[in-house]
Write a protein that holds these residues in place. Structure first.
Motif, short mmCIF file in Angstrom:
data_model
loop_
_atom_site.label_atom_id
_atom_site.label_comp_id
_atom_site.label_asym_id
_atom_site.label_seq_id
_atom_site.Cartn_x
_atom_site.Cartn_y
_atom_site.Cartn_z
N GLU A 581 0.83 -1.20 0.00
CA GLU A 581 0.00 0.00 0.00
C GLU A 581 0.86 1.25 0.00
O GLU A 581 0.56 2.23 -0.69
N GLU A 582 1.96 1.23 0.74
CA GLU A 582 2.81 2.41 0.85
C GLU A 582 3.47 2.76 -0.48
O GLU A 582 3.61 3.94 -0.83
N PHE A 583 3.89 1.73 -1.24
CA PHE A 583 4.63 1.98 -2.47
C PHE A 583 3.76 1.86 -3.72
O PHE A 583 4.28 1.97 -4.84
N ARG A 584 2.45 1.64 -3.57
CA ARG A 584 1.59 1.36 -4.73
C ARG A 584 1.64 2.50 -5.75
O ARG A 584 1.87 2.26 -6.94
N LEU A 586 3.79 4.93 -6.15
CA LEU A 586 5.12 5.11 -6.71
C LEU A 586 5.42 4.05 -7.76
O LEU A 586 5.92 4.36 -8.85
N ILE A 587 5.08 2.79 -7.47
CA ILE A 587 5.34 1.71 -8.42
C ILE A 587 4.52 1.90 -9.69
O ILE A 587 5.03 1.70 -10.80
N ASP A 588 3.26 2.29 -9.55
CA ASP A 588 2.43 2.51 -10.75
C ASP A 588 3.04 3.58 -11.65
O ASP A 588 3.06 3.44 -12.87
N ALA A 592 4.56 2.70 -15.41
CA ALA A 592 3.97 3.30 -16.61
C ALA A 592 5.04 3.80 -17.57
O ALA A 592 4.89 3.70 -18.79
N GLU A 593 6.14 4.33 -17.03
CA GLU A 593 7.22 4.81 -17.89
C GLU A 593 8.07 3.67 -18.41
O GLU A 593 8.44 3.63 -19.58
N VAL A 594 8.39 2.71 -17.54
CA VAL A 594 9.29 1.63 -17.95
C VAL A 594 8.66 0.74 -19.00
O VAL A 594 9.32 0.32 -19.97
N SER A 595 7.36 0.46 -18.86
CA SER A 595 6.71 -0.48 -19.78
C SER A 595 6.74 0.03 -21.22
O SER A 595 6.80 -0.76 -22.17
#
Length: 602
Positions: A581-584, A586-588, A592-595
């Protein structure tokens, strides 16, 4: 595949070019049954006219034709109509020309006479599918280029923000150093001359500013006060709370100029702190000692403070415990006084919990301090305090001092007093980089294992080279040791990288150790639930082989760096629901950029 079906349903436009009317008719009728829109031309000249007038997806051409043969038609179309896909009809006599056509970019070769019409339809479908895939690939390439431009701009903004933050950090550091000088100015600079008594003190904050405070004050000709306090926490907030305590502590009655009793002084300052800083995490422990120099009577009140140690001249010692709760927790807290008589040669030691809680081994115990305090051979007060301080630092974790340390010694004998407000830590040189040393990530190797040393702060910029060299060691079945004895802090990307490397080492059955970890860094592991990492912490400290070399920073690679950020945070998020939950968010954002960039790597 969905895009290919969409193109077929939209009726791809085909052009059949052949001077043999029978073959041309057969091809046209067959292809139209496949739901294609089919155009036809009897030679190269007619085909040129069709291509100039209509948009064509796929052209099927014979090579040997009058007026303009198939090869010349293809070469012309490459210049005038470059978007057309080509298939070649070829007999044995034109095989060499067919090879040339394939080299020019023709998709497929169909030999005459046609063996089956089914093979023609399969070849056409494959050619159209290939055409659509190439168009999609081109669209993705342009999209990736556009996204890379955006990502580069974002990274440039991030780097600018980092530069701004570094400048702000520098300014904050300067402010903290100025605050340190101001806070030290609040401490007593020279001890008062007190008949029949001497005062010694050492003050050692763990950071530029700290939450410890002490004071020695002559109230009148007969009485003096010795007080010590410890505000909850470390750093700026604790320092401000300690200053508030000093400002609100009144030890002399303004009307009578007589000393206020310690229990009454603590009640008043407790009420003031509670009303002005009402919060469960904001409190102060304190001890106040009012000494009558004529009778030797010490009147003591303690607000949740560590026990005071009283050593008699005959070697016996007593412990004076707290007489009320910490300040700022309850407005109606009550305190009482304890009275003891200080005879000639008796010593009263007041200290903050930094001396007893230092390090993972618990610091210096009260019994050990009492034994040192009562040691007959140690009569110099300042030397005694330094001996206690060095003992505390001997049992600290390799990280060194993690809490403020203050000691105040009252001795019933007339001798020179000394207050040290700028004590340097005997252990600091052993665990911190020398002034000329670099901070960052370093590597050392012997014939069996690889050592990674982190000095100062481990951040995302160090995580990329650390991950690469550590992963290479794991894949080569070399043991790996992380030395964190000089590490002050790890950011989330570095923590996630450590988690990944531990998991990789487990999968490869390679030994990974973590040595010399500071309590503050260990708490980061614990807060994130990094149990597998914590199990790799070793109490044994292996010496680092020479030479110890800095890990070179890799050239900027936006995609690689973003991928490292993503993988590290995904590793942390996979540990538990709280991390997820804390990093959700940030990871999204990173994902989005890496993909969008992964296609370029393919």
């Amino acid at each position: 595949m969905a895009q290919v079906r969409k193109t077929e349903n939209a009726r791809a436009k085909l052009l059949v070019v052949d001077d043999d009317a029978a073959i041309r008719k057969l091809l046209v009728e067959t292809l139209r049954r496949g739901n294609y829109e089919v155009l036809e031309a009897a030679n190269g000249r007619e085909a040129q006219a069709v291509l100039q007038a209509r948009e064509v997806d796929l052209a099927i051409t014979d090579l040997e034709m009058p007026e303009l043969d198939g090869l010349k038609l293809m070469r012309w179309a490459m210049q005038k109509c470059p978007g057309v896909t080509w298939m070649i009809l070829s007999g044995q006599a034109t095989f060499d020309d067919a090879v040339i056509a394939l080299r020019l970019g023709a998709y497929d070769l169909i030999t005459k006479p046609l063996a089956t019409l089914d093979s023609l339809m399969v070849a056409v479908r494959n050619a159209l599918r290939q055409r659509q895939l190439e168009r999609e690939q081109e669209r993705l390439r342009r999209d990736i280029e556009r996204r890379n431009v955006q990502l580069t701009a974002h990274v440039r903004q991030l780097r600018h923000a980092c530069q701004v933050m570094c400048e702000q950090a520098r300014m904050i550091g300067e402010d903290l150093r100025r605050a340190e000088r101001i806070q030290r100015a609040l401490l007593p600079q020279t001890p008062p001359r007190i008949e029949n008594f001497s005062i010694h003190a050492v003050y050692l904050p763990s950071r530029n500013v700290g939450g410890d405070l002490y004071d020695v004050m002559q109230v009148d000709e007969r009485h003096f006060y010795a007080c010590i306090a410890d505000a909850a926490g470390h750093g700026v907030s604790a320092a401000m709370l300690a200053v508030l305590f000093k400002n609100r502590l009144h030890l002399r009655d303004d009307q009578t100029n007589r000393p206020v009793q310690p229990d009454e002084a603590l009640r008043e300052v407790n009420r003031a702190i509670f009303e002005e800083c009402r919060a469960p995490s904001l409190f102060v422990t304190a001890a106040c000692c009012l000494v009558d120099t004529q009778t030797g009577t010490a009147t003591i009140a303690s607000a949740g403070h560590p026990p005071l140690l009283l050593c008699r001249a005959n070697g016996r010692h007593e412990t004076i415990h707290r007489t009320g709760p910490a300040l700022g927790l309850s407005p109606d807290a009550k305190y009482r006084c304890v009275r003891v008589r200080l005879g000639a040669g008796d010593r009263l030691l007041m200290y903050t919990d930094g001396i007893s809680d230092s390090g993972e081994m618990g610091g210096v115990t009260g019994d050990r301090m009492a034994a040192m305090l009562c040691r007959p051979s140690e009569r110099d007060g300042q030397a005694l305090l330094h001996a206690i301080l060095e003992t505390a630092q001997d049992v600290q974790s390799p990280a060194g001092q993690e809490d403020d340390i203050t000691m105040l010694l009252v001795t019933s004998e007339e001798s020179p007093s000394l207050l040290e407000n700028t004590v340097s830590s005997p252990r600091s040189s052993a665990v911190s980089p020398a002034p000329g040393d670099k901070t960052g990530a370093f590597v050392a190797m012997d014939d069996r294992q690889t050592f990674i040393l982190i000095r100062g702060r481990g951040t995302w910029t160090e995580s990329v080279p650390v991950h690469e060299i550590s992963l290479a060691a794991v894949q080569a079945n070399r043991d790996l040791t992380f030395d964190l004895s000089q590490c002050e802090y790890l950011d989330s990307t570095f923590l996630g990288t450590v988690q990944q490397l531990v998991d990789d080492s487990l999968a490869q059955d390679v030994q990974l150790r973590i040595q010399g970890i500071r309590p503050a860094v260990r708490r980061l592991f614990e807060e994130l639930g990094m149990e597998r990492v914590i199990r790799r912490i070793s109490s044994e400290t292996l010496p680092l082989p020479e030479p110890i070399l800095p890990l070179s920073q890799l050239a900027a690679d936006d995609v690689r760096d973003s991928q490292r950020l993503l993988e590290a945070h995904e590793a942390l998020a996979a540990l538990n629901d709280r991390n997820r939950e804390e990093f959700r968010n940030l990871i999204d954002g990173i994902r989005a950029e890496v993909s969008r960039c992964e296609h370029a790597r393919g």
